[in-house]
Write a protein that holds these residues in place. Structure first.
Motif, PDB file in Angstrom:
ATOM      1  N   ASP A 435       0.856  -1.186   0.000  1.00 50.27           N
ATOM      2  CA  ASP A 435       0.000   0.000   0.000  1.00 50.27           C
ATOM      3  C   ASP A 435       0.890   1.234   0.000  1.00 50.27           C
ATOM      4  OD1 ASP A 435      -2.062   1.777   0.159  1.00 50.27           O
ATOM      5  OD2 ASP A 435      -3.015   0.879   1.918  1.00 50.27           O
ATOM      6  N   GLU A 436       0.975   1.891  -1.147  1.00 47.84           N
ATOM      7  CA  GLU A 436       1.751   3.117  -1.364  1.00 47.84           C
ATOM      8  C   GLU A 436       3.218   2.979  -0.957  1.00 47.84           C
ATOM      9  OE1 GLU A 436      -0.013   6.854  -0.446  1.00 47.84           O
ATOM     10  OE2 GLU A 436      -2.060   6.121  -0.698  1.00 47.84           O
ATOM     11  N   PRO A 437       3.966   2.140  -1.660  1.00 47.73           N
ATOM     12  CA  PRO A 437       5.387   1.965  -1.329  1.00 47.73           C
ATOM     13  C   PRO A 437       6.264   3.174  -1.654  1.00 47.73           C
ATOM     14  CG  PRO A 437       4.825   0.738  -3.309  1.00 47.73           C
ATOM     15  CD  PRO A 437       3.536   1.245  -2.746  1.00 47.73           C
ATOM     16  N   SER A 438       5.753   4.159  -2.414  1.00 50.94           N
ATOM     17  CA  SER A 438       6.592   5.313  -2.771  1.00 50.94           C
ATOM     18  C   SER A 438       6.594   6.396  -1.699  1.00 50.94           C
ATOM     19  CB  SER A 438       6.097   5.936  -4.085  1.00 50.94           C
ATOM     20  OG  SER A 438       4.888   6.646  -3.879  1.00 50.94           O
ATOM     21  N   GLU A 439       5.706   6.304  -0.714  1.00 53.19           N
ATOM     22  CA  GLU A 439       5.587   7.375   0.268  1.00 53.19           C
ATOM     23  C   GLU A 439       6.912   7.601   0.998  1.00 53.19           C
ATOM     24  OE1 GLU A 439       2.373   8.842   3.660  1.00 53.19           O
ATOM     25  OE2 GLU A 439       2.295   6.815   2.840  1.00 53.19           O
ATOM     26  N   HIS A 440       7.303   8.873   1.087  1.00 53.63           N
ATOM     27  CA  HIS A 440       8.534   9.332   1.769  1.00 53.63           C
ATOM     28  C   HIS A 440       9.818   9.001   0.996  1.00 53.63           C
ATOM     29  CE1 HIS A 440       6.020  10.297   5.143  1.00 53.63           C
ATOM     30  NE2 HIS A 440       5.703   9.039   5.366  1.00 53.63           N
ATOM     31  N   LEU A 441       9.724   8.427  -0.194  1.00 57.82           N
ATOM     32  CA  LEU A 441      10.922   8.133  -0.988  1.00 57.82           C
ATOM     33  C   LEU A 441      11.158   9.252  -1.996  1.00 57.82           C
ATOM     34  CD1 LEU A 441      10.491   4.314  -1.757  1.00 57.82           C
ATOM     35  CD2 LEU A 441      11.548   5.413   0.234  1.00 57.82           C
ATOM     36  N   ASP A 442      12.436   9.531  -2.299  1.00 59.28           N
ATOM     37  CA  ASP A 442      12.722  10.525  -3.325  1.00 59.28           C
ATOM     38  C   ASP A 442      12.593   9.887  -4.702  1.00 59.28           C
ATOM     39  OD1 ASP A 442      15.210   9.298  -4.050  1.00 59.28           O
ATOM     40  OD2 ASP A 442      16.260  10.398  -2.487  1.00 59.28           O
ATOM     41  N   SER A 443      12.811  10.684  -5.749  1.00 54.66           N
ATOM     42  CA  SER A 443      12.561  10.201  -7.111  1.00 54.66           C
ATOM     43  C   SER A 443      13.440   9.011  -7.467  1.00 54.66           C
ATOM     44  CB  SER A 443      12.777  11.341  -8.113  1.00 54.66           C
ATOM     45  OG  SER A 443      14.028  11.973  -7.905  1.00 54.66           O
ATOM     46  N   ASP A 444      14.711   9.022  -7.040  1.00 56.99           N
ATOM     47  CA  ASP A 444      15.590   7.879  -7.301  1.00 56.99           C
ATOM     48  C   ASP A 444      15.108   6.639  -6.555  1.00 56.99           C
ATOM     49  OD1 ASP A 444      17.120   9.866  -8.514  1.00 56.99           O
ATOM     50  OD2 ASP A 444      18.990   8.878  -7.984  1.00 56.99           O
ATOM     51  N   GLU A 445      14.828   6.821  -5.265  1.00 55.81           N
ATOM     52  CA  GLU A 445      14.455   5.682  -4.420  1.00 55.81           C
ATOM     53  C   GLU A 445      13.164   5.030  -4.889  1.00 55.81           C
ATOM     54  OE1 GLU A 445      16.389   7.209  -0.177  1.00 55.81           O
ATOM     55  OE2 GLU A 445      14.382   7.863  -0.784  1.00 55.81           O
ATOM     56  N   ARG A 446      12.257   5.809  -5.436  1.00 59.00           N
ATOM     57  CA  ARG A 446      10.996   5.239  -5.920  1.00 59.00           C
ATOM     58  C   ARG A 446      11.239   4.255  -7.067  1.00 59.00           C
ATOM     59  NH1 ARG A 446       6.550  10.209  -5.563  1.00 59.00           N
ATOM     60  NH2 ARG A 446       7.089  10.793  -3.434  1.00 59.00           N
ATOM     61  N   ILE A 447      12.081   4.642  -7.995  1.00 61.38           N
ATOM     62  CA  ILE A 447      12.336   3.764  -9.132  1.00 61.38           C
ATOM     63  C   ILE A 447      13.188   2.576  -8.710  1.00 61.38           C
ATOM     64  CG2 ILE A 447      13.382   3.643 -11.418  1.00 61.38           C
ATOM     65  CD1 ILE A 447      12.532   6.525 -11.854  1.00 61.38           C
ATOM     66  N   ILE A 448      14.133   2.803  -7.807  1.00 58.20           N
ATOM     67  CA  ILE A 448      14.935   1.688  -7.292  1.00 58.20           C
ATOM     68  C   ILE A 448      14.040   0.687  -6.568  1.00 58.20           C
ATOM     69  CG2 ILE A 448      16.701   1.080  -5.588  1.00 58.20           C
ATOM     70  CD1 ILE A 448      18.080   3.761  -6.339  1.00 58.20           C
ATOM     71  N   ALA A 449      13.075   1.188  -5.775  1.00 62.23           N
ATOM     72  CA  ALA A 449      12.134   0.292  -5.097  1.00 62.23           C
ATOM     73  C   ALA A 449      11.289  -0.470  -6.111  1.00 62.23           C
ATOM     74  CB  ALA A 449      11.242   1.092  -4.153  1.00 62.23           C
ATOM     75  N   ALA A 450      10.858   0.206  -7.173  1.00 59.65           N
ATOM     76  CA  ALA A 450      10.088  -0.473  -8.222  1.00 59.65           C
ATOM     77  C   ALA A 450      10.915  -1.578  -8.868  1.00 59.65           C
ATOM     78  CB  ALA A 450       9.633   0.539  -9.276  1.00 59.65           C
ATOM     79  N   MET A 451      12.188  -1.303  -9.133  1.00 61.15           N
ATOM     80  CA  MET A 451      13.073  -2.318  -9.702  1.00 61.15           C
ATOM     81  C   MET A 451      13.213  -3.514  -8.756  1.00 61.15           C
ATOM     82  SD  MET A 451      16.246  -0.099 -11.234  1.00 61.15           S
ATOM     83  CE  MET A 451      16.140   0.821 -12.768  1.00 61.15           C
ATOM     84  N   ALA A 452      13.358  -3.223  -7.455  1.00 59.29           N
ATOM     85  CA  ALA A 452      13.527  -4.307  -6.479  1.00 59.29           C
ATOM     86  C   ALA A 452      12.301  -5.206  -6.451  1.00 59.29           C
ATOM     87  CB  ALA A 452      13.799  -3.722  -5.092  1.00 59.29           C
ATOM     88  N   ILE A 453      11.126  -4.599  -6.431  1.00 64.40           N
ATOM     89  CA  ILE A 453       9.886  -5.382  -6.409  1.00 64.40           C
ATOM     90  C   ILE A 453       9.747  -6.185  -7.691  1.00 64.40           C
ATOM     91  CG2 ILE A 453       7.367  -5.222  -6.353  1.00 64.40           C
ATOM     92  CD1 ILE A 453       7.728  -2.677  -4.612  1.00 64.40           C
ATOM     93  N   ARG A 454       9.972  -5.509  -8.829  1.00 65.29           N
ATOM     94  CA  ARG A 454       9.826  -6.176 -10.129  1.00 65.29           C
ATOM     95  C   ARG A 454      10.769  -7.375 -10.251  1.00 65.29           C
ATOM     96  NH1 ARG A 454       7.053  -7.848 -13.845  1.00 65.29           N
ATOM     97  NH2 ARG A 454       5.975  -5.860 -13.999  1.00 65.29           N
TER      98      ARG A 454
END
Length: 577
Positions: A435-454
């Motif tokens: 549920d909303e994994p991007s909250e409190h992450l900066d623009s780099d961290e959001r895409i890195i988190a997306a890569m990790a999940i993917r």
């Protein structure tokens, strides 16, 4: 402040930033051994400038300097220079013109701050915030969903508003001021996808030949949609930040930022790999076990009814849940997570149901007061026994390893979010729920988190269901799309009609193929996206409202185009219209 570098860093390899020769570029320093900002972005009237960079590298400091809240000290914090000396250090003509305008004209600045702490403890109400200096109250409030505050509810206190409502009120209050300079610090926070694009349209409406508009945000799709030019920021969080010497057109700037290399200065923008990647779409038939599923469901409460269309969650597939705030997306995720009693959920056949498949769940609101050590939080999943690929794809990518001996309560909100994502992925499950994994992450961290999940989902052949409002992160993730909508129903004619007796119903769709689902969702937002094969075909780009690309896609009924191309006939049709 905007001095040219004395060298071109020709020996600098991609992925290894070099900061030699930048001491003379210092724009502002807080003190001895304190944070230092090198260079400043150069706004221009009539254009919207966006600032993009990771957390704690000086974006807000730059905004405060441009707003006149901080005076550039060129690093001389013990003996701050006067304006003539500051202007003599401005090599950039636009920046020099900006400061000259600031000194001579004393322009009015409208500043929407990042945080709401001061507003929540003040005695302000909505009426005192929304002061119409531009004669645009109706247009601004209607666009931001604040219609009821134009005449009614103006005495509602700010401390009673939700974060999302307070964000919209703050944007409206800033946009209603008659100012020469408009500055917005992270305006997309707490807003859903629909509200973000509406806010972007309101902010862009402030542009005219004599005004400066400057925005900082971590949602790159929002930045892509709203801005004309961007300045990229790199550096060492908490120590120093460096702005690129020149602004980029937003189309090139987003690509350069994601790729992580400034070709004009031959300068890497981050340590590590490019954030451009082709999502690894796995076969839906990758698993050998029966995939988890849920039937058609109805969850009834006093204030609402949630109707869910059943679905089968296939292996190695990520299901993106899209919908406005308040449409019970979190309720749907919690239903799949099994946090409701079986009696609360009935299938169409009247049988009780609870999800029986194995699941892991990262909630929206995290426990930030734990006294446990990060290593203890991960203790159910011994690090030494973890798969090497998991360590690389998740723990190292999310920078969890340096946090292992930290107390959970001492983590920043962003570090807490990354830990929660890692724990969710580390938990053995058939379905990972976020549920909303991007909250409190900066623009780099959001895409890195997306890569990790993917990468984890693709490697383990498990499914994931994700609620997310950051559109670029969402498109990096999704294979299929689940839409959640509100439906207003009238009370039965056999029932006694009383005020507020209408029932609010919400509907969760069955999964759509990615492009079809995006088209359905974006058609209601009046926003178009494309993947342009002539540039970065794997990066979704937002079309400016009224642009040729926007007009062409809407004319064809394609709000999300995976391979946008233009023909000579398309150009001819556009000229005729």
């Amino acid at each position: 402040m905007a001095h040219s570098l004395s060298q071109q860093h020709e020996g600098c390899e991609k992925g290894e930033p070099s900061y030699d020769g930048l001491d003379d570029d210092t724009a502002y320093c807080y003190g001895l051994n304190c944070f230092k900002l090198r260079r400043l972005p150069a706004p221009r009237p009539g254009e919207l400038l966006a600032l993009v960079g990771i957390h704690r590298t000086g974006k807000t400091t730059a905004l405060k300097v441009l707003a006149g809240l901080l005076k550039p000290n060129l690093g001389r914090f013990n003996a701050p220079p006067e304006w003539p000396d500051i202007l003599s250090h401005c090599d950039d003509r636009d920046l020099k013109n900006y400061f000259t305008h600031f000194i001579e004209k004393k322009p009015k600045v409208a500043f929407k701050a990042q945080h709401f702490d001061d507003l929540r403890v003040s005695d302000l109400d909505v009426g005192k915030m929304l002061v119409d200096q531009r004669g645009m109250m109706k247009e601004v409030c209607d666009a931001l969903g604040l219609t009821k505050y134009r005449e009614l509810n103006r005495d509602q206190r700010l401390d009673s508003l939700s974060d999302g409502m307070l964000q919209r009120v703050s944007i409206a209050a800033t946009a209603l001021q008659k100012a020469d300079i408009y500055i917005f610090d992270e305006p997309s926070n707490f807003l859903d996808v629909t509200q973000r694009f509406k806010a972007a349209q309101v902010i862009r409406s402030l542009i005219n030949p004599d005004t400066y508009v400057i925005v900082v945000d971590n949602d790159l799709s929002f930045i892509d949609y709203i801005s004309d030019e961007i300045h990229c920021l790199y550096g060492e969080p908490g120590k120093y930040g460096v702005f690129t010497r020149l602004a980029y057109n937003v189309s090139a700037g987003i690509e350069i930022y994601l790729d992580g290399f400034d070709t004009r200065e031959n300068q890497p923008l981050r340590r590590g790999k490019s954030l451009i990647f082709k999502p690894g779409k796995m076969s839906a038939d990758g698993g050998s076990f029966e995939p988890p599923c849920y039937p058609d469901l109805t969850l009834t409460r006093e204030s609402f009814k949630l109707q869910v269309a059943g679905a089968e969650l296939k292996d190695a597939q990520i299901y993106l849940v899209l919908g406005a705030n308040g449409t019970k997306k979190t309720t749907f995720i919690r239903l799949l997570a099994g946090t409701f009693r079986p009696l609360a959920v009935e299938s169409q056949g009247g049988k009780l149901w609870r999800s029986m498949f194995m699941k892991s769940y990262k909630p929206q609101n995290l426990n930030t007061e734990s006294t446990r050590i990060v290593r203890q939080v991960l203790s159910p999943f011994p690090i030494d026994g973890m798969h090497p690929q998991f360590k690389e794809d998740v723990l190292e990518a999310l920078q969890i390893m340096p946090l292992l001996d930290r107390q959970v309560g001492s983590l920043s909100p962003g570090e807490m979010q990354k830990l929660a994502i890692a724990c969710c992925l580390a938990t053995p499950a058939d379905v990972h729920l976020f549920d909303e994994p991007s909250e409190h992450l900066d623009s780099d961290e959001r895409i890195i988190a997306a890569m990790a999940i993917r990468r984890h989902v693709s490697r383990t052949l498990r499914a994931a269901v994700i609620v997310e409002h950051d559109f670029m992160m969402a498109t990096y993730l999704a294979d299929q799309v689940i839409l959640v909508e509100e439906r207003q129903t009238k009370p039965s004619t056999t029932e006694s009609v009383t005020p507020n007796s209408s029932t609010t119903e919400f509907a969760v769709s069955s999964p759509y193929p990615f492009v079809e689902g995006m088209n359905k969702f974006l058609s209601h937002q009046n926003v178009t996206f494309r993947r342009d094969p002539l540039s970065f075909q794997f990066v979704p780009r937002a079309n400016k409202l009224g642009s040729f690309e926007d007009w062409d896609q809407k004319r064809k009924g394609n709000y999300y185009v995976p391979n946008w191309r233009v023909s000579a006939q398309d150009v001819l049709n556009a000229r005729q219209h």
